[in-house]
Design a protein around this motif. Structure first.
Motif, short mmCIF file in Angstrom:
data_model
loop_
_atom_site.label_atom_id
_atom_site.label_comp_id
_atom_site.label_asym_id
_atom_site.label_seq_id
_atom_site.Cartn_x
_atom_site.Cartn_y
_atom_site.Cartn_z
N GLY A 43 0.83 -1.19 0.00
CA GLY A 43 0.00 0.00 0.00
C GLY A 43 0.87 1.24 0.00
N ARG A 45 1.51 5.66 -0.97
CA ARG A 45 1.43 6.60 -2.10
C ARG A 45 2.26 6.17 -3.29
NH1 ARG A 45 3.04 11.09 2.08
NH2 ARG A 45 3.95 9.18 2.90
N ASP A 74 0.22 -6.06 3.42
CA ASP A 74 -0.50 -5.64 4.61
C ASP A 74 -1.80 -4.96 4.20
OD1 ASP A 74 0.68 -3.14 3.69
OD2 ASP A 74 0.20 -2.32 5.67
N ARG A 76 -4.97 -2.23 5.87
CA ARG A 76 -5.61 -1.45 6.93
C ARG A 76 -6.96 -2.11 7.18
NH1 ARG A 76 -3.69 3.66 3.39
NH2 ARG A 76 -1.49 3.58 3.97
N LYS A 181 0.57 4.31 13.20
CA LYS A 181 0.03 5.06 12.05
C LYS A 181 -1.42 4.62 11.87
CE LYS A 181 0.77 5.65 7.08
NZ LYS A 181 1.63 5.33 5.92
N LYS A 209 11.77 10.09 3.48
CA LYS A 209 12.18 8.69 3.57
C LYS A 209 13.71 8.54 3.64
CE LYS A 209 7.85 7.70 3.12
NZ LYS A 209 7.06 6.87 2.28
O1 LIG Z 1 0.16 2.52 5.90
C1 LIG Z 1 0.96 2.12 5.08
O2 LIG Z 1 2.06 2.86 4.80
C2 LIG Z 1 3.21 2.32 4.14
C3 LIG Z 1 4.01 3.49 3.54
O3 LIG Z 1 3.14 4.34 2.80
P1 LIG Z 1 3.65 5.64 2.03
O4 LIG Z 1 2.39 6.36 1.63
O5 LIG Z 1 4.46 6.43 3.00
O6 LIG Z 1 4.46 5.16 0.85
C4 LIG Z 1 2.81 1.27 3.14
O7 LIG Z 1 3.94 0.65 2.62
C5 LIG Z 1 1.88 0.25 3.80
O8 LIG Z 1 1.53 -0.78 2.88
C6 LIG Z 1 0.64 0.94 4.25
O9 LIG Z 1 -0.29 0.09 4.87
#
Ligand SMILES: O=C1O[C@H](COP(=O)(O)O)[C@@H](O)[C@H](O)[C@H]1O
Length: 256
Positions: A43, A45, A74, A76, A181, A209
């Protein structure tokens, strides 16, 4: 022996299109060898951007999408169709446009699914679904050609968070409660499961990051920084834009 490769490209758009191209080629190669391919989606962005880029790629027509198994790293734990579910985002970004075999699309259960809001039971259900597809020689897990992971600002991967109980899980799938989160309840493949994938791709864009990516590549402990523990059996690919790679030592970069 597993190799680690760090690929750095100029920006997030180029990152998404190059990861999309790699993914399509990886699937085509797996299908050429064995007739089917197995991909674990992530998941976040950057993942959504990658999936949208796959849709734009002419080479995606060379994939037999009906012979691709899709799993999730994973989820949510929210009701089906919720906009924050990783599944919903993946379907909107790409999956709804592909001629997939619905039986091969293995979304993690939603919080209004057969187990209701019992995340532990939902995680156990997903573990059984994985086991039902297990590769020869394994009673628990199918083969994963490629397992993609986003990297959180805190260094989490999938829903395995730093110094959180999920990082110590030894089964194949875990229910995660009190996630730092939102949303607080999640389902995640565990680190031992992630580490069975042939290739693990860690994909990150943006300056937020840079710190976790730099520390993970420099060898941080996996409990403090789960991204550091995500390693493929054959290859671990770090796919980064320049901003996310800002703290990666030059000797670790294979492409600038
Ligand atoms: O909540 C989550 O966040 C991670 C990182 O997301 P990002 O938007 O910062 O790229 C994601 O890898 C994970 O699958 C997701 O559930």
């Amino acid at each position: 022996m597993s190799e680690t490769v760090v690929v750095v490209v100029p920006d997030a758009d180029i990152l998404a299109s190059t990861v999309a191209a790699r993914l399509v080629i990886k699937i085509i190669d797996a299908q050429a060898g064995r007739g089917w391919a197995s991909v674990v989606l992530t998941g976040g962005r950057v993942a959504a951007k990658v999936l949208r880029s796959v849709k734009e790629l002419p080479a995606a027509d060379a994939v037999d999408w009906s012979r691709v198994d899709l799993w999730w790293g994973d989820e949510r734990f929210l009701p089906a169709g919720d906009q924050d579910r990783n599944e919903t985002q993946a379907r909107e970004a790409l999956l709804d446009a592909l001629p997939l075999d619905p039986a091969r699309v293995h979304a993690m259960p939603p919080s209004d699914g057969p187990d209701g809001d019992d995340a532990k039971a939902a995680a156990a259900r997903y573990a059984r679904e994985l086991a039902a597809a297990a590769k020869p020689g394994s009673s628990e897990l199918p083969h994963f050609d490629v397992l993609m992971l986003g990297v959180g600002e805190d260094g989490h991967v999938a829903s395995i968070f730093p110094e959180h109980p999920g990082g110590y899980e030894t089964g194949t799938v875990a229910a995660v409660h009190n996630s730092p989160k939102p949303p607080p309840t999640r389902i995640s493949l565990t680190m031992p499961t992630i580490r069975t994938a042939e290739e693990v791709w860690l994909i990150a864009a943006g300056k937020d990051k840079a710190a976790p990516v730099g520390m993970a590549i420099e060898g941080a402990g996996p409990q403090q920084l789960p991204a550091a523990g995500a390693v493929g059996t054959d290859r671990t690919l770090w796919l980064l834009d320049r901003a996310a790679a800002a703290n990666v030592p030059p000797k670790a970069r294979s492409l600038r």
